[in-house]
Design a protein around this motif. Sequence first.
Motif, mmCIF file in Angstrom:
data_model
loop_
_atom_site.group_PDB
_atom_site.id
_atom_site.type_symbol
_atom_site.label_atom_id
_atom_site.label_comp_id
_atom_site.label_asym_id
_atom_site.label_seq_id
_atom_site.Cartn_x
_atom_site.Cartn_y
_atom_site.Cartn_z
ATOM 1 N N ALA A 110 1.919 -2.980 4.751
ATOM 2 C CA ALA A 110 1.195 -1.718 4.932
ATOM 3 C C ALA A 110 1.880 -0.896 6.012
ATOM 4 C CB ALA A 110 -0.257 -1.982 5.304
ATOM 5 N N TYR B 168 0.841 -1.195 0.000
ATOM 6 C CA TYR B 168 0.000 0.000 0.000
ATOM 7 C C TYR B 168 0.877 1.246 0.000
ATOM 8 C CZ TYR B 168 -4.061 -2.873 1.084
ATOM 9 O OH TYR B 168 -5.075 -3.796 1.009
ATOM 10 N N SER B 169 0.397 2.270 -0.648
ATOM 11 C CA SER B 169 1.092 3.552 -0.630
ATOM 12 C C SER B 169 1.156 4.080 0.792
ATOM 13 C CB SER B 169 0.358 4.552 -1.521
ATOM 14 O OG SER B 169 0.807 5.871 -1.281
ATOM 15 N N SER B 170 2.342 4.487 1.213
ATOM 16 C CA SER B 170 2.521 5.038 2.555
ATOM 17 C C SER B 170 2.667 6.556 2.536
ATOM 18 C CB SER B 170 3.758 4.422 3.222
ATOM 19 O OG SER B 170 4.940 4.829 2.545
ATOM 20 N N TYR C 117 0.468 -2.672 -6.327
ATOM 21 C CA TYR C 117 0.694 -1.459 -5.539
ATOM 22 C C TYR C 117 -0.629 -0.715 -5.434
ATOM 23 C CZ TYR C 117 2.581 3.180 -4.322
ATOM 24 O OH TYR C 117 2.839 4.390 -3.717
ATOM 25 N N LEU C 118 -1.153 -0.587 -4.217
ATOM 26 C CA LEU C 118 -2.488 -0.046 -3.997
ATOM 27 C C LEU C 118 -2.403 1.367 -3.446
ATOM 28 C CD1 LEU C 118 -4.079 -3.238 -2.393
ATOM 29 C CD2 LEU C 118 -4.177 -2.500 -4.784
ATOM 30 N N THR C 119 -3.118 2.279 -4.070
ATOM 31 C CA THR C 119 -3.050 3.676 -3.680
ATOM 32 C C THR C 119 -4.350 4.374 -4.011
ATOM 33 O OG1 THR C 119 -1.806 5.740 -4.013
ATOM 34 C CG2 THR C 119 -2.035 4.298 -5.913
ATOM 35 N N ARG D 26 -5.254 8.902 2.191
ATOM 36 C CA ARG D 26 -4.380 7.753 1.964
ATOM 37 C C ARG D 26 -4.457 6.771 3.131
ATOM 38 N NH1 ARG D 26 -0.097 10.275 1.004
ATOM 39 N NH2 ARG D 26 0.650 10.367 3.137
ATOM 40 N N HIS E 61 -9.067 -0.887 2.980
ATOM 41 C CA HIS E 61 -8.833 -1.909 1.956
ATOM 42 C C HIS E 61 -7.837 -2.982 2.379
ATOM 43 C CE1 HIS E 61 -11.128 -0.014 -1.331
ATOM 44 N NE2 HIS E 61 -10.803 1.128 -0.735
ATOM 45 N N LEU E 62 -7.398 -2.983 3.624
ATOM 46 C CA LEU E 62 -6.454 -4.001 4.072
ATOM 47 C C LEU E 62 -6.961 -5.431 3.859
ATOM 48 C CD1 LEU E 62 -4.679 -2.777 7.349
ATOM 49 C CD2 LEU E 62 -3.620 -3.578 5.244
ATOM 50 N N TYR F 29 -7.791 4.999 3.140
ATOM 51 C CA TYR F 29 -7.827 4.040 2.034
ATOM 52 C C TYR F 29 -7.140 2.733 2.449
ATOM 53 C CZ TYR F 29 -6.787 1.879 -2.478
ATOM 54 O OH TYR F 29 -6.677 0.996 -3.509
ATOM 55 N N THR F 30 -5.959 2.841 3.014
ATOM 56 C CA THR F 30 -5.224 1.643 3.429
ATOM 57 C C THR F 30 -5.995 0.850 4.473
ATOM 58 O OG1 THR F 30 -3.101 2.725 2.966
ATOM 59 C CG2 THR F 30 -3.057 0.807 4.416
#
Length: 528
Positions: free
Chosen positions: A361, A277-279, A292-294, A339, A346-347, A342-343
């Motif tokens: 994540a 995931y995007s951090s 890569y999830l964002t 962000r 959607h985990l 979102y994480t």
Amino acid sequence: MKKTRLIFHPFLFAIFPVLFLFAQNIEQLSLSQLIAPVAAVLLISLISWSLFRLVIRDPAKSGMAAALFLILFFSYIPTYLKVYGARVGPFITGSHYLLIPAWTAIFGYGLYRIIRMRGPTDSATKLLHIVSTTLVALPLITGAHYYIQKNSHLAIQGQNLQQSQKAAQDTSSYPHIYYIILDGYARADILQNIYGYDNTPFINYLTRRGFYLAESGQANYGQTTLSLASSLNLNYLQELIAPGSCESKDRRILKRLLADNAAVKYLREHGYSFVAYSSGYSFTDFTGADEYLTPYLFLDEFGAALLNATPAPYLAAWLAMKVPLFTAIFHPCDIYRRRIRYTLQHLPDPGRSQHPVFVFAHITVPHPPFVFGRANSEINLEREFTMSDGSHLYDLGLTQKQYIDYYRRQIDFVNGSIKESLEGIITQSARPSVIILQSDHGPGSQFDNENVAKTNLPERFSILQAYYFPGRDYTGLYPSITPVNSFRFIFNRFLGARYGLLPDAVYYSAWSQPYKFINITPDLKEIK
């Protein structure tokens, strides 16, 4: 026919703040992080010039007007932060209410003088070209010198890890593996003793759900990049970084260790897909993951810092009273919140895969910036948006009392949100899941980025550390296990590896000398 002079100074004035900020933080950033900001400011300068061209007609004068606008636009917040709270007698002069009219007056007067210019504009344009070129050249020279001098300064040592066996053909028994980092999450006793926060309800939830709590859990290192580079490589950094590097400030070695880490290599060799995931933090943004999830719009820490140097967030807050969309687009706090939400929301999604997945994540809360309140409420910062912590944050004007209060509120948000995520992972996954719920380091209300003697070591190094195993058999786990041993233990238990566990040790290093490690393990044992 009149010769048309090439005019490019508005574009140079626009990219100068980007290059300057990059050069000031070059040891933490990669060149790829320049692409989007440079493209954005070039687009802004083109739009600005085009709009002025519609009004003024003359291309040279339009370029001057665009340059003036861009200079004032990018210098507004740095000026505001310098004069914030300043007084002349009983009057506060360092405020938006006075600075905005002052900037508007400067722009209006400058625009008036540009429009009223008589005669050729070649000399003025030439001067602007010289000034803008010189400005851009300075950070470019700094950057070039850095990369020439530092490119081969640090090297990664070969690891003495066992070689992976050939990937098994049958992966049906392999569990999903989740590595969830809650940045700066303190251990329960620290929350109680320093923050006056009773975390019993959340700890009880984890226990009821079958997690193993490492009650004496400690971080191996006190900085995110150091901690995660170690845990994901199953080893101490002293074994990974070439000797003679202790005086270096170059953090690119950590980017390489993170991007090409041993845990992902091992799992891919054993048939796993890597989902990240995007951090918003370039060191832990694994854009090369299999998935890569964002969210649709996000900024990394460099983009957020650049946006924060403009009036855009403040204009967005004002415009949001009429059109809320402006805040969602321009305010760093809202982009940051989106962000993280979102994480968290959607985990559970990757766990629905029939194929084994390794999910990473890095969730950058409850660490500053403090943008969440109790009951999922929102806080918009009055001052600079920054991911700094400890003494660096106090240098920007935050008080220790404010830190503690905001941190408690952000913990409330994290506890409520992560429980929903964990429930989804446990109940919706297509395979049994292993979950590591861990902090990279503790909070920083009493953390000095440069001085170990001024740091509250138990606060900074005592972390939340919880494990969830299918079948809930935690034989062999122990209360003082540290992150460097997490994947060693899990690979042994679930993938048939034979890694030996390392002695659990804790190291402090200053921000300015990240590789000059001080072994503080004895100090923490004495405090206990």
